[in-house]
Design a protein around this motif. Sequence first.
Motif, PDB file in Angstrom:
ATOM      1  N   ARG A 194       0.823  -1.203   0.000  1.00 37.07           N
ATOM      2  CA  ARG A 194       0.000   0.000   0.000  1.00 37.07           C
ATOM      3  C   ARG A 194       0.861   1.259   0.000  1.00 37.07           C
ATOM      4  O   ARG A 194       1.938   1.283   0.592  1.00 37.07           O
ATOM      5  CB  ARG A 194      -0.918   0.030   1.232  1.00 37.07           C
ATOM      6  N   ASP A 195       0.360   2.291  -0.644  1.00 34.02           N
ATOM      7  CA  ASP A 195       0.978   3.614  -0.562  1.00 34.02           C
ATOM      8  C   ASP A 195       0.371   4.313   0.646  1.00 34.02           C
ATOM      9  O   ASP A 195      -0.789   4.737   0.613  1.00 34.02           O
ATOM     10  CB  ASP A 195       0.704   4.401  -1.840  1.00 34.02           C
ATOM     11  N   ILE A 196       1.136   4.414   1.722  1.00 31.12           N
ATOM     12  CA  ILE A 196       0.592   4.946   2.978  1.00 31.12           C
ATOM     13  C   ILE A 196       1.029   6.393   3.232  1.00 31.12           C
ATOM     14  O   ILE A 196       0.761   6.938   4.300  1.00 31.12           O
ATOM     15  CB  ILE A 196       1.007   4.063   4.170  1.00 31.12           C
ATOM     16  N   ARG A 197       1.672   7.011   2.254  1.00 31.05           N
ATOM     17  CA  ARG A 197       2.222   8.358   2.476  1.00 31.05           C
ATOM     18  C   ARG A 197       1.156   9.367   2.872  1.00 31.05           C
ATOM     19  O   ARG A 197       1.395  10.216   3.730  1.00 31.05           O
ATOM     20  CB  ARG A 197       2.945   8.836   1.214  1.00 31.05           C
ATOM     21  N   PHE A 198      -0.017   9.298   2.274  1.00 31.63           N
ATOM     22  CA  PHE A 198      -1.050  10.295   2.529  1.00 31.63           C
ATOM     23  C   PHE A 198      -2.301   9.662   3.136  1.00 31.63           C
ATOM     24  O   PHE A 198      -3.397  10.212   3.031  1.00 31.63           O
ATOM     25  CB  PHE A 198      -1.408  11.023   1.228  1.00 31.63           C
ATOM     26  N   SER A 199      -2.136   8.506   3.768  1.00 30.86           N
ATOM     27  CA  SER A 199      -3.269   7.790   4.329  1.00 30.86           C
ATOM     28  C   SER A 199      -3.180   7.716   5.848  1.00 30.86           C
ATOM     29  O   SER A 199      -2.104   7.525   6.417  1.00 30.86           O
ATOM     30  CB  SER A 199      -3.316   6.361   3.749  1.00 30.86           C
ATOM     31  N   LYS A 200      -4.333   7.852   6.497  1.00 32.93           N
ATOM     32  CA  LYS A 200      -4.384   7.675   7.948  1.00 32.93           C
ATOM     33  C   LYS A 200      -4.196   6.209   8.319  1.00 32.93           C
ATOM     34  O   LYS A 200      -3.736   5.888   9.415  1.00 32.93           O
ATOM     35  CB  LYS A 200      -5.712   8.202   8.488  1.00 32.93           C
ATOM     36  N   ASP A 201      -4.595   5.329   7.420  1.00 29.63           N
ATOM     37  CA  ASP A 201      -4.414   3.887   7.634  1.00 29.63           C
ATOM     38  C   ASP A 201      -2.982   3.522   7.263  1.00 29.63           C
ATOM     39  O   ASP A 201      -2.603   3.577   6.101  1.00 29.63           O
ATOM     40  CB  ASP A 201      -5.409   3.111   6.761  1.00 29.63           C
ATOM     41  N   LYS A 202      -2.181   3.158   8.234  1.00 30.30           N
ATOM     42  CA  LYS A 202      -0.761   2.882   8.002  1.00 30.30           C
ATOM     43  C   LYS A 202      -0.449   1.390   7.866  1.00 30.30           C
ATOM     44  O   LYS A 202       0.727   1.001   7.886  1.00 30.30           O
ATOM     45  CB  LYS A 202       0.070   3.473   9.142  1.00 30.30           C
TER      46      LYS A 202
END
Length: 226
Positions: free
Chosen positions: A75-83
């Motif tokens: 997953r791309d987690i850079r801009f997500s609250k879900d890490k």
Amino acid sequence: MPITIRMITKATFDFLKDLAQNNNREWFHDHKNEHDLAKQNVLDFVQQVINKLGKTEPLIPQNLEAKNCVMRIYRDIRFSKDKTPYKTNFGAGISPNGKNFNGPGYYLHISPEGCFVAGGCWMPEAENLKLIRQEIDYNASSFREIIEDPDFKSYFVEPDRENLLKTSPKGYPADHPEIEFLKLKSFTVSHEINSAELSNKNSVDKVVEGFEKMHPFMIFLRNALS
């Protein structure tokens, strides 16, 4: 030499279930071999889908490889609250450019939580969105003929409505006869397939059947963007 019929194995679904409960790098590292086997199963399956679809869909290149269609599990987690670092599904995008859609494309979603086939233009860029709306405005009868076809309706029901404007798009009155479709921000259709249908000898045919049913819808979108 006879072709081995591929299907999504129980081990692949089991891996995804376990990953959903242990979505961290340490667990994934310790079970990397299980991931690799599951991914290979998906690659083999998707390759047979591509090969069969390519017999009726002229825009799918005969040399298209599954490795260019199956999406990364990271997953791309850079801009997500879900890490959480990993997806808990496998996805495959099939188009002339594989998973890199530049226009309408087909999509297969594989997950213990629910599998489905889908296709169309998901969140197209502003210019393409404008062109699709224009095509619906100009050729509403053709669009209606496709989405109201009994076979199409029984399978897809209607175009997906998850991305919808609250008000009319610029340039179209609120009482436009096709306003319910002109408000869409994505132009896609989808159909759920249960895991059992992907785990038997007819699974490839089941997926391709879904893609073939959406073909007239895909042609309409291609014409809009051409």
